[in-house]
Write a protein that holds these residues in place. Structure first.
Motif, PDB file in Angstrom:
ATOM      1  N   PRO A  62       0.820  -1.211   0.000  1.00 52.45           N
ATOM      2  CA  PRO A  62       0.000   0.000   0.000  1.00 52.45           C
ATOM      3  C   PRO A  62       0.857   1.266   0.000  1.00 52.45           C
ATOM      4  CG  PRO A  62       0.066  -0.946   2.200  1.00 52.45           C
ATOM      5  CD  PRO A  62       0.852  -1.868   1.320  1.00 52.45           C
ATOM      6  N   GLY A  63       0.269   2.361  -0.443  1.00 56.19           N
ATOM      7  CA  GLY A  63       0.967   3.654  -0.442  1.00 56.19           C
ATOM      8  C   GLY A  63       1.191   4.146   0.975  1.00 56.19           C
ATOM      9  N   SER A  64       2.014   5.185   1.105  1.00 56.33           N
ATOM     10  CA  SER A  64       2.400   5.670   2.434  1.00 56.33           C
ATOM     11  C   SER A  64       1.242   6.334   3.184  1.00 56.33           C
ATOM     12  CB  SER A  64       3.574   6.641   2.309  1.00 56.33           C
ATOM     13  OG  SER A  64       3.220   7.684   1.425  1.00 56.33           O
ATOM     14  N   GLU A  65       0.131   6.614   2.476  1.00 56.30           N
ATOM     15  CA  GLU A  65      -1.020   7.241   3.129  1.00 56.30           C
ATOM     16  C   GLU A  65      -1.921   6.193   3.808  1.00 56.30           C
ATOM     17  OE1 GLU A  65      -0.578   6.692  -0.018  1.00 56.30           O
ATOM     18  OE2 GLU A  65      -2.442   5.883  -0.831  1.00 56.30           O
ATOM     19  N   VAL A  66      -1.631   4.920   3.556  1.00 55.11           N
ATOM     20  CA  VAL A  66      -2.482   3.850   4.085  1.00 55.11           C
ATOM     21  C   VAL A  66      -1.832   3.193   5.307  1.00 55.11           C
ATOM     22  CG1 VAL A  66      -3.471   1.570   3.571  1.00 55.11           C
ATOM     23  CG2 VAL A  66      -3.500   3.362   1.826  1.00 55.11           C
ATOM     24  N   THR A  67      -2.599   3.029   6.379  1.00 50.50           N
ATOM     25  CA  THR A  67      -2.114   2.300   7.555  1.00 50.50           C
ATOM     26  C   THR A  67      -2.369   0.806   7.341  1.00 50.50           C
ATOM     27  OG1 THR A  67      -2.648   4.157   8.986  1.00 50.50           O
ATOM     28  CG2 THR A  67      -2.347   2.016  10.060  1.00 50.50           C
ATOM     29  N   PRO A  68      -1.293   0.012   7.237  1.00 51.58           N
ATOM     30  CA  PRO A  68      -1.506  -1.426   7.045  1.00 51.58           C
ATOM     31  C   PRO A  68      -1.907  -2.113   8.353  1.00 51.58           C
ATOM     32  CG  PRO A  68       0.830  -0.843   6.749  1.00 51.58           C
ATOM     33  CD  PRO A  68       0.136   0.386   7.232  1.00 51.58           C
ATOM     34  N   LEU A  69      -2.978  -2.886   8.282  1.00 53.64           N
ATOM     35  CA  LEU A  69      -3.412  -3.686   9.426  1.00 53.64           C
ATOM     36  C   LEU A  69      -3.134  -5.144   9.078  1.00 53.64           C
ATOM     37  CD1 LEU A  69      -6.901  -2.008  10.034  1.00 53.64           C
ATOM     38  CD2 LEU A  69      -4.686  -1.365  11.026  1.00 53.64           C
ATOM     39  N   LEU A  70      -2.103  -5.685   9.698  1.00 55.53           N
ATOM     40  CA  LEU A  70      -1.743  -7.074   9.417  1.00 55.53           C
ATOM     41  C   LEU A  70      -2.455  -7.960  10.424  1.00 55.53           C
ATOM     42  CD1 LEU A  70       2.127  -6.668   8.863  1.00 55.53           C
ATOM     43  CD2 LEU A  70       0.242  -6.206   7.279  1.00 55.53           C
ATOM     44  N   VAL A  71      -3.154  -8.972   9.925  1.00 56.22           N
ATOM     45  CA  VAL A  71      -3.906  -9.842  10.840  1.00 56.22           C
ATOM     46  C   VAL A  71      -3.493 -11.297  10.611  1.00 56.22           C
ATOM     47  CG1 VAL A  71      -6.170 -10.462  11.737  1.00 56.22           C
ATOM     48  CG2 VAL A  71      -5.845  -8.235  10.638  1.00 56.22           C
ATOM     49  N   GLY A  78      -8.226   4.911   4.568  1.00 58.42           N
ATOM     50  CA  GLY A  78      -6.986   5.157   5.306  1.00 58.42           C
ATOM     51  C   GLY A  78      -6.295   3.911   5.834  1.00 58.42           C
ATOM     52  N   HIS A  79      -6.966   2.769   5.757  1.00 59.03           N
ATOM     53  CA  HIS A  79      -6.329   1.537   6.215  1.00 59.03           C
ATOM     54  C   HIS A  79      -6.773   0.355   5.346  1.00 59.03           C
ATOM     55  CE1 HIS A  79     -10.104   2.034   8.545  1.00 59.03           C
ATOM     56  NE2 HIS A  79     -10.243   0.752   8.265  1.00 59.03           N
ATOM     57  N   GLU A  80      -5.927  -0.665   5.322  1.00 63.27           N
ATOM     58  CA  GLU A  80      -6.244  -1.890   4.579  1.00 63.27           C
ATOM     59  C   GLU A  80      -5.792  -3.078   5.417  1.00 63.27           C
ATOM     60  OE1 GLU A  80      -4.710  -1.924   0.560  1.00 63.27           O
ATOM     61  OE2 GLU A  80      -5.443   0.105   0.159  1.00 63.27           O
ATOM     62  N   ILE A  81      -6.546  -4.161   5.273  1.00 60.44           N
ATOM     63  CA  ILE A  81      -6.184  -5.391   5.990  1.00 60.44           C
ATOM     64  C   ILE A  81      -5.347  -6.295   5.080  1.00 60.44           C
ATOM     65  CG2 ILE A  81      -7.186  -7.624   6.735  1.00 60.44           C
ATOM     66  CD1 ILE A  81      -9.297  -6.099   8.264  1.00 60.44           C
ATOM     67  N   PHE A  82      -4.323  -6.900   5.656  1.00 65.11           N
ATOM     68  CA  PHE A  82      -3.502  -7.911   4.981  1.00 65.11           C
ATOM     69  C   PHE A  82      -3.457  -9.092   5.938  1.00 65.11           C
ATOM     70  CE2 PHE A  82      -2.324  -3.701   3.760  1.00 65.11           C
ATOM     71  CZ  PHE A  82      -2.253  -3.765   2.379  1.00 65.11           C
ATOM     72  N   ALA A  83      -4.012 -10.215   5.526  1.00 61.72           N
ATOM     73  CA  ALA A  83      -4.205 -11.282   6.501  1.00 61.72           C
ATOM     74  C   ALA A  83      -3.807 -12.656   5.997  1.00 61.72           C
ATOM     75  CB  ALA A  83      -5.676 -11.314   6.926  1.00 61.72           C
ATOM     76  N   GLY A 127      -9.496  -5.506   1.952  1.00 58.82           N
ATOM     77  CA  GLY A 127      -9.032  -6.603   2.795  1.00 58.82           C
ATOM     78  C   GLY A 127      -8.373  -7.650   1.921  1.00 58.82           C
ATOM     79  N   TRP A 128      -7.073  -7.774   2.048  1.00 60.07           N
ATOM     80  CA  TRP A 128      -6.318  -8.723   1.215  1.00 60.07           C
ATOM     81  C   TRP A 128      -6.068  -9.994   2.011  1.00 60.07           C
ATOM     82  CZ3 TRP A 128      -5.975  -6.958  -3.653  1.00 60.07           C
ATOM     83  CH2 TRP A 128      -6.094  -5.561  -3.836  1.00 60.07           C
ATOM     84  N   LEU A 129      -6.606 -11.105   1.514  1.00 59.42           N
ATOM     85  CA  LEU A 129      -6.591 -12.345   2.280  1.00 59.42           C
ATOM     86  C   LEU A 129      -5.737 -13.404   1.583  1.00 59.42           C
ATOM     87  CD1 LEU A 129     -10.452 -12.458   2.944  1.00 59.42           C
ATOM     88  CD2 LEU A 129      -8.701 -11.244   4.268  1.00 59.42           C
TER      89      LEU A 129
END
Lengths: 317, 268
Positions: free
Chosen positions: B100-109, B190-195, B216-218
């Motif tokens: 993701p770009g620098s504007e996105v907070t990555p949420l790793l699950v 502002g955020h995306e999930i990577f799980a 949400g990237w699974l």
């Protein structure tokens, strides 16, 4: 005899002729890849030089796109695997559009494995391939255990086998290979029927019907309940059936079933096969088929053979 | 050609049934994308076993690392491979996570050792984010100190409460989502999930991504055959933008899919 004396005993640079002619199809060598284990060729092109193969037999195709079975579709067992993919495929038009442009760029014969749910559909699919440029032959699938209609129902009934082979023969000018089921009491009978109805060659064996149960849940592991067993476990069964079929007919027999290494392929040829196909081994080692080609050449040199056809039916009883 | 004869540089026991495998694999290491996998030929079993797929945990200095759990006969045989010996590895395969770009907070699950590909992801993200990791018990929570070293916020949940808060990883994620959606500057983009983890967890995350209108990237984990898209064993029901359903190949079309692509079957 040690390796040194072995080498010096051999004539230097014996020309080894690996080429074979199967059903009018000129092949660089007798090693094909079996339907369902090599996709449509392009999947493996990054892993190996597919042009070195004798022929590619692509995954089974019927008239229209077909979804196949629900997962789970494959389970590993000692000595192989049981699959119930269920002939998922793009249909004739989808195959022509999506996969043939790639295959036409390659210098390797393409054999299309065809199937249908009725006698009419088998004929229809065969006829449709008359107009697909770049297809070298058809392999008639009457032995898949994983579809409810068609498939093995045709291959285990003598009358139905005769009817479907005759009907497809009328609908194609391409070399026709009939793929036999191992699930019959007398393989020679089916081999003779296919030959009499106009098949140019036979391929055998398809997978053996099989089943795996999860003892904890007491449920079948495969969603289709039953599947087809392939891999090393079926190799001796296949050798026996190839031997019996080859004795029964004059047309060439293509041996397959659990070829993991060159020796397994050579065994089929000694039993009477004019060519072979590598299947499950492709999943484990993408270059398994190429190793088989090299291994056959090495064997021929070691035994002073100039043509690979000398191997066919050379069984000593 | 994408088959590499690699050498085992390190093969060690981590905790419980978890093991670390480090391979000298310059070609794979150079190409590695987070979320991709390697397809490993199992020593000893050789011809009597299919290859086993493993997500890339690290890819640095000409090496790749795999973090795995001994769960069956394939991984049990792999566990006996000696340091210094050769391992036949194909890859890297599949489509990994989009960075993701620098504007996105990555949420790793992560669920259990699903944390492995997320570590490689964390090393490649432009912005530091939050790692949510869950497991049955404290032993299943792996390498969180490494995420902390990278400066990531780590939130842990275990079913038995032996580490972090007691409950599901989605519970701790929900707290974060609730907290953040109350902020004035909140934007779903502002955020995306990577799980990566079990299907049940992935489905729950996909539902949240769709409801919350963020990506949400699974990364799916399926038994695989060939690993190259030929055998059609590792399929997952997917849908295209028009809503047409089809079987996608986890090995070739995935293993990472966006939540909206996946059609979960009732049995999953």
């Amino acid at each position: 005899m040690n390796d040194e004396t072995k080498k010096s005993d051999l004539p230097i640079d014996v020309p080894v002729d690996l080429s074979v002619n199967i059903a009018g199809l000129e092949m660089k060598n007798p090693v094909m890849v079996a339907s369902g284990t090599f996709g449509y060729g392009s999947e493996y092109a990054e892993q190996m030089d597919i042009d070195r193969l004798g022929a590619i037999v692509v995954k089974g195709i019927c008239m229209d796109a077909w979804d196949g079975n629900k997962p789970s579709r494959m389970v590993e067992v000692p000595g192989g695997l049981v699959n119930a993919i269920g002939l998922q495929g793009p249909g004739v038009a989808g195959f022509d559009e999506k996969y043939m442009p790639f295959l036409r760029q390659h210098d390797v014969p393409v054999i299309v494995n065809i199937w249908g749910r009725s006698l009419e559909e088998y004929g229809e699919v065969a006829a449709a391939f008359e107009d697909v440029e770049g297809v070298s032959g058809l392999e008639l699938n009457i032995s898949c255990p994983n579809v409810k209609e068609g498939g093995i129902a045709f291959g285990t009934n003598p009358t139905m086998t005769a009817d479907v082979v005759a009907h497809v023969r009328k609908n194609t000018t391409l070399p026709l290979i009939v793929k036999l089921s191992p699930n019959v009491p007398n393989i020679a009978e089916f081999a003779k029927i296919a030959e009499a109805e106009g098949s140019d060659a036979l391929s055998l064996i398809n997978t053996l019907p099989a089943m795996v149960i999860d003892v904890e849940t007491r449920k079948p592991v495969l969603s289709n309940v039953i599947g087809g067993l392939s891999g090393s476990a079926i190799h001796p069964v296949a050798v026996k059936l190839v031997w019996e079929a080859a004795k029964a007919v004059k047309i060439p027999v293509i041996g397959m079933g659990g070829i993991m290494r060159a020796e397994d392929a050579i065994e089929f040829m000694i039993a009477g096969a004019a060519a072979v196909a590598v299947g499950t081994a492709n999943f484990i080692d993408p270059v398994a088929s190429l190793n088989v080609i090299d291994g056959i050449a090495a064997y021929m040199k070691r035994h002073g053979m100039s043509s690979v056809s000398e191997l066919t039916g050379s069984l000593e009883l | 050609m994408k088959t590499e004869k690699t050498k085992i540089v390190e093969h060690s026991h981590l905790v419980g049934d978890y093991r670390l495998l480090v391979l000298d694999a310059p070609e794979i290491s150079a190409q590695a994308v987070p979320g991709q996998f390697v397809h490993v030929r199992i020593p000893q079993l050789e011809e009597s076993a299919l290859r086993r797929p493993f997500s890339l945990y690290k890819a640095e200095n000409s090496t790749i690392s795999i973090l795995y759990k001994v769960v069956g006969r394939g991984t049990a045989a792999l566990a006996t491979a000696a340091e210094g010996s050769e391992l036949d590895v194909m890859g890297p395969f599949g489509n990994g996570f989009p960075i993701p770009g620098s504007e996105v907070t990555p949420l790793l699950v992560a669920g259990g050792y699903g944390v492995a590909p997320l570590y490689l992801m964390a090393t490649r993200c432009l912005k530091k984010g939050v790692l949510f990791v869950g497991g049955a018990t404290a032993e299943d929570i792996l390498c969180i100190d490494e995420f902390e070293k990278l400066g990531w916020d780590v939130r842990v949940a275990t079913m038995d409460g032996t580490l972090g808060s007691q409950g599901l990883v989605t519970d701790v994620l929900d707290e974060w989502l609730t907290e953040n959606s109350a902020r004035n500057d909140y934007s779903p983009a502002g955020h995306e999930i990577f799980a990566c983890g079990p299907d049940g967890m992935l489905k729950a995350l996909g539902d949240r991504a769709i409801a919350g209108e963020f990506k949400g990237w699974l990364s799916l984990d399926k038994h695989m055959g060939c690993g190259v898209g030929a055998c059609l064993a590792c399929v997952q029901k997917l849908q295209n933008v028009g809503g047409d359903e089809y079987w996608g190949r986890v090995c070739k079309d995935g293993p990472v899919f966006e939540s909206r692509e996946i059609v979960w079957e009732s049995s999953e």
